[in-house]
Design an enzyme around this catalytic site. Structure first.
Site, PDB file in Angstrom:
ATOM      1  N   GLU A 120      43.852  79.141  97.360  1.00  0.00           N
ATOM      2  CA  GLU A 120      43.537  78.425  96.225  1.00  0.00           C
ATOM      3  C   GLU A 120      42.180  78.344  96.047  1.00  0.00           C
ATOM      4  O   GLU A 120      41.315  77.326  96.676  1.00  0.00           O
ATOM      5  CB  GLU A 120      44.166  77.117  95.932  1.00  0.00           C
ATOM      6  CG  GLU A 120      43.996  76.593  94.473  1.00  0.00           C
ATOM      7  CD  GLU A 120      44.737  75.355  94.359  1.00  0.00           C
ATOM      8  OE1 GLU A 120      45.116  74.631  95.325  1.00  0.00           O
ATOM      9  OE2 GLU A 120      44.974  74.958  93.067  1.00  0.00           O
ATOM     10  N   ALA A 131      40.046  69.402  91.158  1.00  0.00           N
ATOM     11  CA  ALA A 131      39.605  68.598  92.174  1.00  0.00           C
ATOM     12  C   ALA A 131      38.949  69.444  93.255  1.00  0.00           C
ATOM     13  O   ALA A 131      38.795  69.149  94.450  1.00  0.00           O
ATOM     14  CB  ALA A 131      40.796  67.580  92.593  1.00  0.00           C
ATOM     15  N   ASN A 207      47.942  72.641  84.369  1.00  0.00           N
ATOM     16  CA  ASN A 207      46.820  71.954  84.894  1.00  0.00           C
ATOM     17  C   ASN A 207      45.622  72.908  85.146  1.00  0.00           C
ATOM     18  O   ASN A 207      45.878  73.870  85.798  1.00  0.00           O
ATOM     19  CB  ASN A 207      47.423  71.115  86.084  1.00  0.00           C
ATOM     20  CG  ASN A 207      48.285  70.065  85.755  1.00  0.00           C
ATOM     21  OD1 ASN A 207      49.178  70.211  86.284  1.00  0.00           O
ATOM     22  ND2 ASN A 207      48.157  69.167  84.959  1.00  0.00           N
ATOM     23  N   HIS A 238      51.475  64.974  86.395  1.00  0.00           N
ATOM     24  CA  HIS A 238      50.476  66.112  85.929  1.00  0.00           C
ATOM     25  C   HIS A 238      50.817  66.714  84.661  1.00  0.00           C
ATOM     26  O   HIS A 238      50.157  67.539  84.205  1.00  0.00           O
ATOM     27  CB  HIS A 238      50.568  67.039  87.219  1.00  0.00           C
ATOM     28  CG  HIS A 238      49.760  66.963  88.400  1.00  0.00           C
ATOM     29  ND1 HIS A 238      49.907  65.843  89.195  1.00  0.00           N
ATOM     30  CD2 HIS A 238      48.588  67.407  88.741  1.00  0.00           C
ATOM     31  CE1 HIS A 238      49.212  65.986  90.233  1.00  0.00           C
ATOM     32  NE2 HIS A 238      48.164  66.919  89.828  1.00  0.00           N
ATOM     33  N   ASP A 259      51.988  70.641  95.299  1.00  0.00           N
ATOM     34  CA  ASP A 259      50.301  70.540  95.318  1.00  0.00           C
ATOM     35  C   ASP A 259      50.046  69.208  96.042  1.00  0.00           C
ATOM     36  O   ASP A 259      49.073  68.591  95.755  1.00  0.00           O
ATOM     37  CB  ASP A 259      49.858  70.402  93.858  1.00  0.00           C
ATOM     38  CG  ASP A 259      48.468  70.694  94.074  1.00  0.00           C
ATOM     39  OD1 ASP A 259      47.662  71.095  94.776  1.00  0.00           O
ATOM     40  OD2 ASP A 259      47.674  70.342  92.758  1.00  0.00           O
ATOM     41  N   GLY A 294      45.484  66.859  93.256  1.00  0.00           N
ATOM     42  CA  GLY A 294      46.750  67.084  93.990  1.00  0.00           C
ATOM     43  C   GLY A 294      47.648  65.901  93.914  1.00  0.00           C
ATOM     44  O   GLY A 294      47.528  64.998  92.732  1.00  0.00           O
TER      45      GLY A 294
HETATM   46 ZN   LIG Z   1      45.925  72.943  95.083  1.00  0.00          ZN
END
Ligand SMILES: [Zn+2]
Length: 368
Positions: A120, A131, A207, A238, A259, A294
């Site tokens: 990722e 983040a 997100n 989220h 996540d 996360g």
């Molecule tokens: Zn992630």
């Protein structure tokens, strides 16, 4: 032997599962409406394709931390997962990938099976980091191929609007990698173009991506209009339940990920997420500026959250196991049938975890 109301691909069955050498050897059971008895539910073990940490450990700390994480999540019903990396400088990321590649070769006792790695970043939009630390870079094919050589990378998340990325998507897709659109400010058209080039999924839908406006449908619009698969974080922090319902109507194989971070399964306090400090408070994990960083979600909680929205347990189970396996092209996990790995979760009638089996090994579970 495991006994209860068994969710099979053909529906609910009451009876028992025989396990041999880690796999399901026999299912001795007959059709049942589970509402008519009070036996426990037995569903496929959970498959989490996006997990950064757990039990105080963060994937970016390397191999030993990944094992701690895989053990923590097994205690909450996850039987296989993709260790998910964060954006980091090249030498650091490569070192972590080498270690994850080694850990993925064998499954340590008491842990979920690491199916591979979800990369990722770092090929994400510097303007939609979420983040992720500010070290996003443009993908260069040689570098990506080097990463593929050192670790079993199954999923790559990237931003498709960056110049050169559509070609990278096509190169990765041709090698069997699942390319996901995420951490992106791309437009609807750029999303559709990425799908044409071979992208197949969306990373934590809603997100860190451009939202839907009716005259500018954005990346969320591209997902809702065209995606067969997308991941979603159902911690109910989220994504609003209304947006979850919209996605469920639009994306047939919407599947759940946690996540989750090092803070999963841990008390409130300060933790690491890659190179950044995060704070766990009231179930959320945030950067110091308040950005969600996360989650602390575990898959058993994800299951209860979706059931609380009114979804049938069988449908929720598919979104926690089956669709993730299908997405990766794995045919012997995510389903309870003869020959499949004995990856099983037993839940009581209140949907609290009673037992987990990873490849036939019984794991000591957390009683929620
Ligand atoms: Zn992630």
């Amino acid at each position: 032997m495991v006994t209860g109301n068994i969710l099979t691909p053909a529906g609910w069955r009451h009876g028992r599962i025989e396990i041999e050498a880690g796999r399901i050897a026999a299912i001795d059971a007959s059709p049942v409406d589970p509402a008519r008895n009070d036996a426990p539910y037995i569903v496929p073990g959970f498959i989490d394709l996006h997990v950064h940490g757990g039990g105080g450990a963060d994937t970016m700390e390397g191999g030993a931390a990944a094992v701690t994480m895989a053990r923590l999540h097994a205690r909450f019903g996850t039987t296989s997962l993709l260790a998910t990396t964060m954006t980091a400088p090249r030498h650091e990321l490569r070192k972590v990938l080498v270690e994850l590649g080694e850990v993925a070769r064998e499954r340590p006792a008491g842990s979920a099976r690491m199916l591979g790695v979800h990369l990722e970043g770092p090929y994400i939009s510097p303007s939609k980091l979420g983040a992720q630390p500010p070290e996003a870079v443009v993908a260069v094919l040689d570098e990506v191929l080097d990463y593929l050589n050192v670790a079993p990378i199954k999923v790559v998340t990237l931003a498709p609007e960056i110049s050169g990325h559509p070609r990278i998507i096509a190169e990765l897709a041709s090698r069997g990698i699942r390319v996901q659109i995420g951490h992106t400010l791309g437009s609807y058209d750029e999303g559709v173009n990425a799908l044409k080039h071979g992208a197949t999924g969306f990373t934590h839908l809603f997100n860190a991506m451009s939202g839907l406006h009716h005259r500018e449908p954005g990346m969320v619009g591209a997902a809702l209009a065209h995606a067969d698969y997308a991941e979603l974080i159902p911690d109910l922090l989220h994504v609003h339940p209304g947006a979850i319902r919209a996605a469920l109507r639009a994306i047939p194989n919407l599947y759940c990920v946690t996540d989750s971070t090092a803070a999963a399964g841990m008390p409130d306090g300060e933790y690491r997420l890659g190179s950044q400090g995060v704070v766990k408070c009231l179930g959320a994990v945030r950067l110091k500026d308040g950005t969600l960083a996360g989650s602390t979600l575990t898959m058993d909680k994800a299951l209860r959250n979706l059931v609380s929205l009114g979804l049938p347990l069988a449908d929720v189970s598919n979104r926690l196991s089956r669709y993730a396996a299908d997405y990766l092209g794995i045919t012997d996990r995510g389903r309870i049938e003869v020959g499949a790995w004995a990856d099983l979760v037993m839940l009581d009638r209140a949907l609290a975890l009673q037992a987990t089996y990873v490849e036939g090994e019984e794991i000591v579970v957390e009683y929620a």
